[in-house]
Design a protein around this motif. Structure first.
Motif, PDB file in Angstrom:
ATOM      1  N   GLN A   1       0.795  -1.226   0.000  1.00 17.55           N
ATOM      2  CA  GLN A   1       0.000   0.000   0.000  1.00 17.55           C
ATOM      3  C   GLN A   1       0.827   1.276   0.000  1.00 17.55           C
ATOM      4  N   LEU A   2       2.145   1.170   0.204  1.00 18.97           N
ATOM      5  CA  LEU A   2       3.001   2.349   0.071  1.00 18.97           C
ATOM      6  C   LEU A   2       3.347   2.629  -1.386  1.00 18.97           C
ATOM      7  N   GLY A   3       3.150   1.654  -2.259  1.00 24.17           N
ATOM      8  CA  GLY A   3       3.288   1.891  -3.692  1.00 24.17           C
ATOM      9  C   GLY A   3       4.696   2.135  -4.177  1.00 24.17           C
ATOM     10  N   ASN A   4       5.705   1.701  -3.435  1.00 24.34           N
ATOM     11  CA  ASN A   4       7.094   1.972  -3.833  1.00 24.34           C
ATOM     12  C   ASN A   4       7.789   0.760  -4.429  1.00 24.34           C
ATOM     13  N   ASN A   5       6.995  -0.130  -5.001  1.00 25.54           N
ATOM     14  CA  ASN A   5       7.502  -1.330  -5.687  1.00 25.54           C
ATOM     15  C   ASN A   5       8.097  -2.343  -4.714  1.00 25.54           C
ATOM     16  N   THR A   6       7.700  -2.275  -3.459  1.00 21.98           N
ATOM     17  CA  THR A   6       8.043  -3.299  -2.477  1.00 21.98           C
ATOM     18  C   THR A   6       6.774  -3.674  -1.731  1.00 21.98           C
ATOM     19  N   SER A   7       6.813  -4.804  -1.044  1.00 26.33           N
ATOM     20  CA  SER A   7       5.705  -5.176  -0.168  1.00 26.33           C
ATOM     21  C   SER A   7       6.266  -5.902   1.041  1.00 26.33           C
ATOM     22  N   GLY A   8       5.538  -5.837   2.132  1.00 27.16           N
ATOM     23  CA  GLY A   8       5.988  -6.420   3.375  1.00 27.16           C
ATOM     24  C   GLY A   8       6.644  -5.380   4.260  1.00 27.16           C
ATOM     25  N   GLY A   9       6.543  -5.589   5.553  1.00 28.95           N
ATOM     26  CA  GLY A   9       7.174  -4.682   6.495  1.00 28.95           C
ATOM     27  C   GLY A   9       6.489  -3.333   6.543  1.00 28.95           C
ATOM     28  N   GLN A  10       7.273  -2.320   6.860  1.00 31.20           N
ATOM     29  CA  GLN A  10       6.733  -0.974   6.995  1.00 31.20           C
ATOM     30  C   GLN A  10       7.853   0.034   6.835  1.00 31.20           C
ATOM     31  N   SER A  11       7.466   1.307   6.702  1.00 37.50           N
ATOM     32  CA  SER A  11       8.438   2.390   6.658  1.00 37.50           C
ATOM     33  C   SER A  11       8.022   3.444   7.664  1.00 37.50           C
ATOM     34  N   THR A  12       8.982   3.924   8.442  1.00 39.19           N
ATOM     35  CA  THR A  12       8.682   4.980   9.413  1.00 39.19           C
ATOM     36  C   THR A  12       8.975   6.369   8.867  1.00 39.19           C
ATOM     37  N   THR A  13       9.459   6.432   7.629  1.00 36.78           N
ATOM     38  CA  THR A  13       9.689   7.706   6.950  1.00 36.78           C
ATOM     39  C   THR A  13       9.066   7.649   5.569  1.00 36.78           C
ATOM     40  N   LEU A  14       8.897   8.792   4.966  1.00 34.67           N
ATOM     41  CA  LEU A  14       8.250   8.872   3.671  1.00 34.67           C
ATOM     42  C   LEU A  14       9.068   8.200   2.579  1.00 34.67           C
ATOM     43  N   VAL A  15       8.376   7.419   1.752  1.00 35.74           N
ATOM     44  CA  VAL A  15       8.971   6.836   0.551  1.00 35.74           C
ATOM     45  C   VAL A  15       8.157   7.303  -0.645  1.00 35.74           C
ATOM     46  N   LYS A  16       8.796   7.417  -1.790  1.00 38.39           N
ATOM     47  CA  LYS A  16       8.124   7.911  -2.984  1.00 38.39           C
ATOM     48  C   LYS A  16       7.294   6.810  -3.628  1.00 38.39           C
ATOM     49  N   VAL A  17       6.040   7.128  -3.931  1.00 36.04           N
ATOM     50  CA  VAL A  17       5.186   6.203  -4.662  1.00 36.04           C
ATOM     51  C   VAL A  17       5.710   6.089  -6.086  1.00 36.04           C
ATOM     52  N   HIS A  18       5.827   4.897  -6.574  1.00 35.91           N
ATOM     53  CA  HIS A  18       6.454   4.586  -7.851  1.00 35.91           C
ATOM     54  C   HIS A  18       5.685   5.176  -9.034  1.00 35.91           C
ATOM     55  N   SER A  19       6.373   5.931  -9.865  1.00 38.38           N
ATOM     56  CA  SER A  19       5.870   6.359 -11.177  1.00 38.38           C
ATOM     57  C   SER A  19       4.518   7.038 -11.119  1.00 38.38           C
ATOM     58  N   LEU A  20       4.359   8.000 -10.221  1.00 35.37           N
ATOM     59  CA  LEU A  20       3.074   8.668 -10.107  1.00 35.37           C
ATOM     60  C   LEU A  20       3.285  10.159  -9.924  1.00 35.37           C
ATOM     61  N   SER A  21       2.761  10.961 -10.863  1.00 35.17           N
ATOM     62  CA  SER A  21       2.840  12.414 -10.762  1.00 35.17           C
ATOM     63  C   SER A  21       1.618  13.014 -11.436  1.00 35.17           C
ATOM     64  N   GLY A  22       1.516  14.349 -11.379  1.00 40.46           N
ATOM     65  CA  GLY A  22       0.339  15.001 -11.915  1.00 40.46           C
ATOM     66  C   GLY A  22      -0.910  14.609 -11.156  1.00 40.46           C
ATOM     67  N   VAL A  23      -0.775  14.406  -9.848  1.00 39.77           N
ATOM     68  CA  VAL A  23      -1.869  13.901  -9.016  1.00 39.77           C
ATOM     69  C   VAL A  23      -2.592  15.057  -8.334  1.00 39.77           C
ATOM     70  N   LYS A  24      -3.919  15.014  -8.324  1.00 45.60           N
ATOM     71  CA  LYS A  24      -4.691  16.094  -7.696  1.00 45.60           C
ATOM     72  C   LYS A  24      -5.348  15.699  -6.380  1.00 45.60           C
ATOM     73  N   ASN A  25      -5.537  14.398  -6.113  1.00 46.61           N
ATOM     74  CA  ASN A  25      -5.968  13.992  -4.779  1.00 46.61           C
ATOM     75  C   ASN A  25      -5.665  12.526  -4.547  1.00 46.61           C
ATOM     76  N   VAL A  26      -5.489  12.193  -3.258  1.00 48.21           N
ATOM     77  CA  VAL A  26      -5.193  10.824  -2.857  1.00 48.21           C
ATOM     78  C   VAL A  26      -6.093  10.432  -1.703  1.00 48.21           C
ATOM     79  N   SER A  27      -6.233   9.116  -1.491  1.00 50.81           N
ATOM     80  CA  SER A  27      -7.002   8.619  -0.365  1.00 50.81           C
ATOM     81  C   SER A  27      -6.411   7.276   0.061  1.00 50.81           C
ATOM     82  N   ALA A  28      -6.392   7.020   1.369  1.00 54.42           N
ATOM     83  CA  ALA A  28      -5.842   5.787   1.923  1.00 54.42           C
ATOM     84  C   ALA A  28      -6.948   5.003   2.613  1.00 54.42           C
TER      85      ALA A  28
END
Length: 411
Positions: free
Chosen positions: A82-109
């Motif tokens: 769900q972090l979208g950074n081309n990995t899965s499993g575990g977690q991140s305590t700091t921000l990671v960049k979502v893979h190949s996504l720009s020109g975005v106007k809104n997000v939802s989790a």
């Protein structure tokens, strides 16, 4: 162009070239301009939908660069990608960049999935897909954003526990995942039947645990789904598999839901709440009754500019004309510090969160945590942090507002 914007844009470009390589791909796709290095200071536009809190993860959209490029970042649990950074499993305590996504106007989790709407009206989703919440016709999880087929005119998207609801530019809606308007799961977008005239803006749709609500352009609201706690606001506990009118509401400008209660912001600057109240999340000064079946004015709040519902807590921001101005208010369960008051107590009435240096009215409640920005447009968070969803570099709970760490510049 203002000098402040130029300064921020220069800071956005601070870093070293080579983003595509650092991001784990030979060439990023979906970018509307050249790749950017991560800024040493991360700014977030004060725009609804630029911050998103899910169950155990968070999303944010970076400040817009001069050439129209922005980036999406995520932090927290990544068990299903769900972090979208081309990995899965575990977690991140700091921000990671979502893979190949720009020109975005809104997000939802959502529960364990994420969704984004791009400026071109397309919808992208990633993460858990066991109920079809990615909308791509499969039940296969994805650790990178995948395009939802058949949608090119989306205005806003909201992720629920295991579903997605999207507002289209023509005032209609589509949904998929576990909850759609026919009470059946779907792995592809389904038009919400009999629903037109939705306000075409971020904040006009919300999805709770098992219910959905939309604000119409005429100021009324409709809801559907489970109603065991009165979260549809119809005066009873009868569920509905098609949209029904929320009783007695006029002047609705925004709706919000996460668990089994619902909030609405009214054009007069008041807030309405209804549904489950076992944690005081309806804000009426008591937990009795434990279910509130019809919209009820939250006492003591005036000049309300926006509302946001967590799982068992509620939030509001008052506008610049209120007293005190630009203040965060919270009520309901504070068990994980999500009320932002410095304590973990329950409050059945609105209480002021610690600190006054917020900016605008951007506020987003996750399930058990909260995101906002300060006066410098730097993102802040508080509440449950056990999965890293606060982006503070650790798994600690925060009972008051804390700056989210900026991503490290790429080297």
């Amino acid at each position: 162009m203002s000098s402040k914007f130029e300064s921020r844009s220069r800071m956005f470009r601070t870093g070293v070239a080579g983003l595509a390589v650092a991001a784990g791909t030979a060439g990023l796709t979906g970018l509307s301009g050249p790749a950017h290095a991560v800024a040493s200071t991360l700014y977030v536009e004060n725009v609804p939908g630029h911050l998103a809190g899910g169950q155990y993860h968070s999303l944010l959209i970076s400040d817009l660069a001069q050439d129209g490029v922005n980036e999406v970042y995520a932090t927290g649990d990544n068990g299903y990608g769900q972090l979208g950074n081309n990995t899965s499993g575990g977690q991140s305590t700091t921000l990671v960049k979502v893979h190949s996504l720009s020109g975005v106007k809104n997000v939802s989790a959502g529960g364990a999935h994420s969704v984004a709407v791009k400026a071109d009206g397309t919808v992208w989703a990633w993460g858990l897909n066991d109920k079809g919440q990615l909308g791509n016709g499969t039940t296969v999880d994805s650790k990178v954003p995948v395009k939802v087929p058949g949608i090119a005119n989306a205005v806003a998207a909201v992720a629920g526990e295991s579903s997605v609801l999207v507002i289209l530019s023509n005032g209609t809606a589509k949904s998929w995942g576990q909850l759609n308007a026919s009470c059946a799961a779907s792995t592809t977008p389904v038009t919400v039947a009999g629903l037109t005239g939705i306000a075409t803006k971020v904040g006009a749709a919300a999805v709770g645990w098992r219910h959905a609500v939309v604000a119409l352009a005429d100021g009324t609201a409709k809801a559907w789904g489970d109603n065991n706690s009165g979260q549809l606001g119809t005066g009873n506990t009868t569920g509905s598999c098609s949209p029904v009118t929320v009783a007695g509401l006029t002047g609705v400008t925004q709706v919000s839901a996460k668990g089994s209660h619902t909030l609405a912001r009214i054009s007069t600057g008041t807030a309405k709440a209804w549904g489950s109240n076992h944690g005081g999340q309806v804000g009426i000064g008591t937990t009795n009754p434990t279910t509130v079946l019809s919209p009820t004015t939250v006492p003591g709040l005036t000049g309300v500019a926006s509302v946001s519902a967590g799982y068992v807590h509620s939030m509001a921001v008052t506008d610049s004309g209120s007293t005190p101005a630009l203040k965060v208010w919270s009520w309901g369960s504070g068990a994980f510090g999500q009320l932002g008051t410095g304590s973990t107590s329950i409050s059945t009435s609105p209480v002021a969160a610690a600190g006054t240096n917020i900016t605008g009215t951007i506020l987003e409640a996750g399930y058990y945590h909260v995101l906002t920005t300060n006066a410098s447009q730097i993102p802040e968070a508080w509440g449950m942090g056990g999965s890293g969803q606060l982006g503070t570099g650790d798994e600690n709970q925060r009972n008051t507002r804390t700056d989210i760490l900026s991503p490290e510049p790429l080297r």
